[in-house]
Design an enzyme around this catalytic site. Structure first.
Site, PDB file in Angstrom:
ATOM      1  N   ALA A  63      39.200  47.487  24.952  1.00  0.00           N
ATOM      2  CA  ALA A  63      39.839  46.214  24.640  1.00  0.00           C
ATOM      3  C   ALA A  63      39.340  45.185  25.644  1.00  0.00           C
ATOM      4  O   ALA A  63      38.895  45.541  26.745  1.00  0.00           O
ATOM      5  CB  ALA A  63      41.350  46.362  24.713  1.00  0.00           C
ATOM      6  N   GLY A 108      39.835  51.301  24.247  1.00  0.00           N
ATOM      7  CA  GLY A 108      39.934  50.987  22.822  1.00  0.00           C
ATOM      8  C   GLY A 108      38.749  51.495  22.005  1.00  0.00           C
ATOM      9  O   GLY A 108      38.873  51.701  20.797  1.00  0.00           O
ATOM     10  N   GLU A 111      39.494  55.009  21.327  1.00  0.00           N
ATOM     11  CA  GLU A 111      40.617  54.996  20.380  1.00  0.00           C
ATOM     12  C   GLU A 111      40.152  54.650  18.964  1.00  0.00           C
ATOM     13  O   GLU A 111      40.648  55.207  17.984  1.00  0.00           O
ATOM     14  CB  GLU A 111      41.687  54.003  20.873  1.00  0.00           C
ATOM     15  N   GLU A 131      42.312  53.312  31.228  1.00  0.00           N
ATOM     16  CA  GLU A 131      43.359  52.283  31.345  1.00  0.00           C
ATOM     17  C   GLU A 131      44.168  52.358  32.634  1.00  0.00           C
ATOM     18  O   GLU A 131      44.522  51.332  33.208  1.00  0.00           O
ATOM     19  CB  GLU A 131      44.304  52.347  30.135  1.00  0.00           C
TER      20      GLU A 131
HETATM   21  N1  CAA Z   1      36.322  43.659  28.182  1.00  0.00           N
HETATM   22  C1  CAA Z   1      35.706  42.476  28.363  1.00  0.00           C
HETATM   23  N2  CAA Z   1      34.413  42.376  28.715  1.00  0.00           N
HETATM   24  C2  CAA Z   1      33.725  43.531  28.885  1.00  0.00           C
HETATM   25  C3  CAA Z   1      34.315  44.790  28.718  1.00  0.00           C
HETATM   26  C4  CAA Z   1      35.685  44.817  28.351  1.00  0.00           C
HETATM   27  N3  CAA Z   1      36.314  45.980  28.099  1.00  0.00           N
HETATM   28  N4  CAA Z   1      33.387  45.744  28.982  1.00  0.00           N
HETATM   29  C5  CAA Z   1      32.271  45.078  29.297  1.00  0.00           C
HETATM   30  N5  CAA Z   1      32.458  43.748  29.250  1.00  0.00           N
HETATM   31  C6  CAA Z   1      31.489  42.677  29.539  1.00  0.00           C
HETATM   32  C7  CAA Z   1      31.319  42.489  31.031  1.00  0.00           C
HETATM   33  O1  CAA Z   1      32.348  41.661  31.535  1.00  0.00           O
HETATM   34  C8  CAA Z   1      29.966  41.844  31.073  1.00  0.00           C
HETATM   35  O2  CAA Z   1      30.099  40.499  30.725  1.00  0.00           O
HETATM   36  P1  CAA Z   1      29.305  39.346  31.578  1.00  0.00           P
HETATM   37  O3  CAA Z   1      27.848  39.670  31.359  1.00  0.00           O
HETATM   38  O4  CAA Z   1      29.753  38.088  30.934  1.00  0.00           O
HETATM   39  O5  CAA Z   1      29.726  39.537  32.990  1.00  0.00           O
HETATM   40  C9  CAA Z   1      29.206  42.516  29.938  1.00  0.00           C
HETATM   41  O6  CAA Z   1      30.199  43.074  29.080  1.00  0.00           O
HETATM   42  C10 CAA Z   1      28.331  43.657  30.419  1.00  0.00           C
HETATM   43  O7  CAA Z   1      29.115  44.540  31.192  1.00  0.00           O
HETATM   44  P2  CAA Z   1      28.769  44.963  32.695  1.00  0.00           P
HETATM   45  O8  CAA Z   1      27.997  43.890  33.388  1.00  0.00           O
HETATM   46  O9  CAA Z   1      30.039  45.414  33.352  1.00  0.00           O
HETATM   47  O10 CAA Z   1      27.800  46.189  32.421  1.00  0.00           O
HETATM   48  P3  CAA Z   1      27.614  47.487  33.322  1.00  0.00           P
HETATM   49  O11 CAA Z   1      26.447  48.195  32.754  1.00  0.00           O
HETATM   50  O12 CAA Z   1      27.588  47.134  34.778  1.00  0.00           O
HETATM   51  O13 CAA Z   1      28.940  48.356  33.066  1.00  0.00           O
HETATM   52  C11 CAA Z   1      30.713  49.332  31.773  1.00  0.00           C
HETATM   53  C12 CAA Z   1      29.254  48.822  31.768  1.00  0.00           C
HETATM   54  C13 CAA Z   1      30.813  50.594  32.621  1.00  0.00           C
HETATM   55  C14 CAA Z   1      31.051  49.656  30.323  1.00  0.00           C
HETATM   56  C15 CAA Z   1      31.638  48.242  32.338  1.00  0.00           C
HETATM   57  O14 CAA Z   1      31.388  47.039  31.646  1.00  0.00           O
HETATM   58  C16 CAA Z   1      33.115  48.548  32.205  1.00  0.00           C
HETATM   59  O15 CAA Z   1      33.638  49.325  32.987  1.00  0.00           O
HETATM   60  N6  CAA Z   1      33.761  47.907  31.227  1.00  0.00           N
HETATM   61  C17 CAA Z   1      35.214  48.019  31.052  1.00  0.00           C
HETATM   62  C18 CAA Z   1      35.559  49.369  30.477  1.00  0.00           C
HETATM   63  C19 CAA Z   1      37.060  49.520  30.367  1.00  0.00           C
HETATM   64  O16 CAA Z   1      37.783  49.555  31.340  1.00  0.00           O
HETATM   65  N7  CAA Z   1      37.538  49.639  29.105  1.00  0.00           N
HETATM   66  C20 CAA Z   1      38.954  49.848  28.837  1.00  0.00           C
HETATM   67  C21 CAA Z   1      39.630  48.542  28.626  1.00  0.00           C
HETATM   68  S1  CAA Z   1      41.369  48.734  28.544  1.00  0.00           S
HETATM   69  C22 CAA Z   1      41.723  49.162  26.936  1.00  0.00           C
HETATM   70  O17 CAA Z   1      40.860  49.426  26.152  1.00  0.00           O
HETATM   71  C23 CAA Z   1      43.185  49.129  26.591  1.00  0.00           C
HETATM   72  C24 CAA Z   1      43.550  49.682  25.295  1.00  0.00           C
HETATM   73  O18 CAA Z   1      43.635  50.869  25.089  1.00  0.00           O
HETATM   74  C25 CAA Z   1      44.010  48.798  24.230  1.00  0.00           C
END
Ligand code: CAA
Length: 258
Positions: A63, A108, A111, A131
Site C-alpha cells: 500500500a 498489500g 495480500e 507492516e
Molecule cells: N508506497 C509508496 N511508495 C513506494 C512504495 C510504497 N509501498 N514502495 C516503493 N515506493 C516508491 C519509493 O518511495 C520510490 O519512490 P521515489 O523514487 O519517488 O523516491 C520508488 O518507489 C522506488 O523505491 P525505492 O527507491 O525505495 O527502491 P529500492 O530498490 O531502494 O527499494 C523496496 C525497493 C525494498 C521495495 C522499497 O521501496 C520498500 O521497502 N518499499 C516499501 C515496502 C513496504 O513497506 N510495503 C508495505 C506497505 S504497508 C501495507 O501494504 C499495508 C497494508 O497491508 C494495506
C-alpha cells in the site's frame, strides 16, 4: 483506468498494476481502478484473469506509504475497507485468477497475490508482510489469508517479524504454486490461463463457487454446496455436447459458455 491496464485476448483478461515509478504501490485511486478492471472482466465474461505488475522490479510493493503516513484512524479504516472490498471482490468473482508475481510482493502486494486463486512467481519475486516495521498491521487481508494459506505457525513468523522470503521459500511453504525464470513468467501464467479457458466455463465457475463456499463451512454443508453446483452444470449445451462427444467417440466442439 489510469493505474491498471486491461488487456483481453482468448477469453483471458490481463490486469497489469501500472504505477511503475512507485513500484506499483497501491493508493486509493489505483484501488478504485483495480475495482473497475475487475468489474470489466466480469462484464466481459472472461474465463480467466491474470494479475501482474508493470516493469521488472515489482508486482506491488505494498500500500502507498506516502498516502498512509498522515491518515487518521477514520481514514485508515476507510482505506482498509476499500482494499478489502476490492480484493474480496476479486476472490469471490466466479472467474479463476492467477497472480503472476514478477518482483516485490510486499504488504498489500502479497495480500493482492493471496486474493488470487493461483500464484506463480518469478525467481526474482520477494514476499513479505512488513507492516509491523511501519507501526501498523496488514490491512488488506494479510492477517487472515496468510494463515489460511500457509498455516498459523509460519504466518505468525512472517507477520510478527516482517521478514522477507524469496520465491523458493514461498513455494516451500505453499504460498506460491510454482516458480519460473522471469522471462518465462507471463508465458507460464497465460499458458495456465489458456488451459483453464479451454474448459467448460460454466463448470469452472461452478467449481470455484463450490470451493469458495465450501471452505469455511462444515463438511456436510460443503458437500451440499457441491451437489448444487454439480447439478447446475447439467442440461447445459456444454455438458450435453461434451458428454455426447465422449459417448460417440468424437472430438468435442469448443465450449460456448451456455
Ligand atoms: N508506497 C509508496 N511508495 C513506494 C512504495 C510504497 N509501498 N514502495 C516503493 N515506493 C516508491 C519509493 O518511495 C520510490 O519512490 P521515489 O523514487 O519517488 O523516491 C520508488 O518507489 C522506488 O523505491 P525505492 O527507491 O525505495 O527502491 P529500492 O530498490 O531502494 O527499494 C523496496 C525497493 C525494498 C521495495 C522499497 O521501496 C520498500 O521497502 N518499499 C516499501 C515496502 C513496504 O513497506 N510495503 C508495505 C506497505 S504497508 C501495507 O501494504 C499495508 C497494508 O497491508 C494495506
Amino acid at each position: 483506468m489510469g493505474n491498471v491496464t486491461f488487456e483481453l485476448a482468448d477469453h483471458i483478461a490481463t490486469l497489469t498494476i501500472d504505477r511503475e515509478r512507485a513500484l506499483n504501490a497501491l493508493n486509493r485511486e489505483l484501488l478504485a481502478d483495480l475495482g473497475a478492471a475487475i468489474e470489466l472482466a466480469r462484464a466481459e465474461r472472461v474465463r480467466c484473469i491474470v494479475v501482474t505488475g508493470a516493469g521488472t522490479r515489482a508486482f506491488v510493493a505494498g500500500a502507498d506509504v506516502g498516502q498512509m503516513a498522515t491518515m487518521t484512524r477514520r481514514e485508515a479504516a476507510a482505506f482498509s475497507e476499500l482494499g478489502n472490498r476490492v480484493f474480496r471482490t476479486l476472490e469471490r468473482l466466479p472467474i479463476p485468477s492467477i497472480a503472476a508475481v514478477n518482483g516485490y510482493a510486499l504488504g498489500g502486494g502479497c495480500e493482492l497475490a493471496m486474493s488470487c486463486d493461483i500464484r506463480l512467481a518469478s525467481t526474482r519475486a520477494v514476499f513479505a508482510q512488513p507492516e509491523v516495521g511501519l507501526g501498523i498491521t496488514p490491512g488488506f487481508g494479510g492477517t487472515q489469508r496468510l494463515a489460511r494459506l500457509v498455516g498459523a505457525g509460519i504466518a505468525k513468523e512472517l507477520l510478527f517479524s516482517g521478514r522477507r522470503i524469496d520465491a523458493a521459500r514461498a513455494r516451500e511453504i505453499g504460498l506460491v504454486n510454482d516458480v519460473v525464470e522471469p522471462e518465462a513468467l507471463m508465458d507460464a501464467a497465460l499458458g495456465l490461463a489458456r488451459e483453464i479457458a479451454a474448459q467448460a466455463p460454466i463448470a469452472v465457475r461452478a467449481t470455484k463457487e463450490a470451493l469458495t463456499l465450501g471452505q469455511h463451512v462444515d463438511l456436510d454443508t460443503a458437500l451440499g454446496v457441491e451437489v448444487a453446483q454439480f447439478a447446475s452444470c447439467f442440461e447445459t449445451n456444454d455438458q450435453r455436447g461434451a458428454m455426447a462427444a465422449f459417448v460417440e467417440k468424437r472430438t468435442p466442439a469448443p465450449f460456448e459458455d451456455n
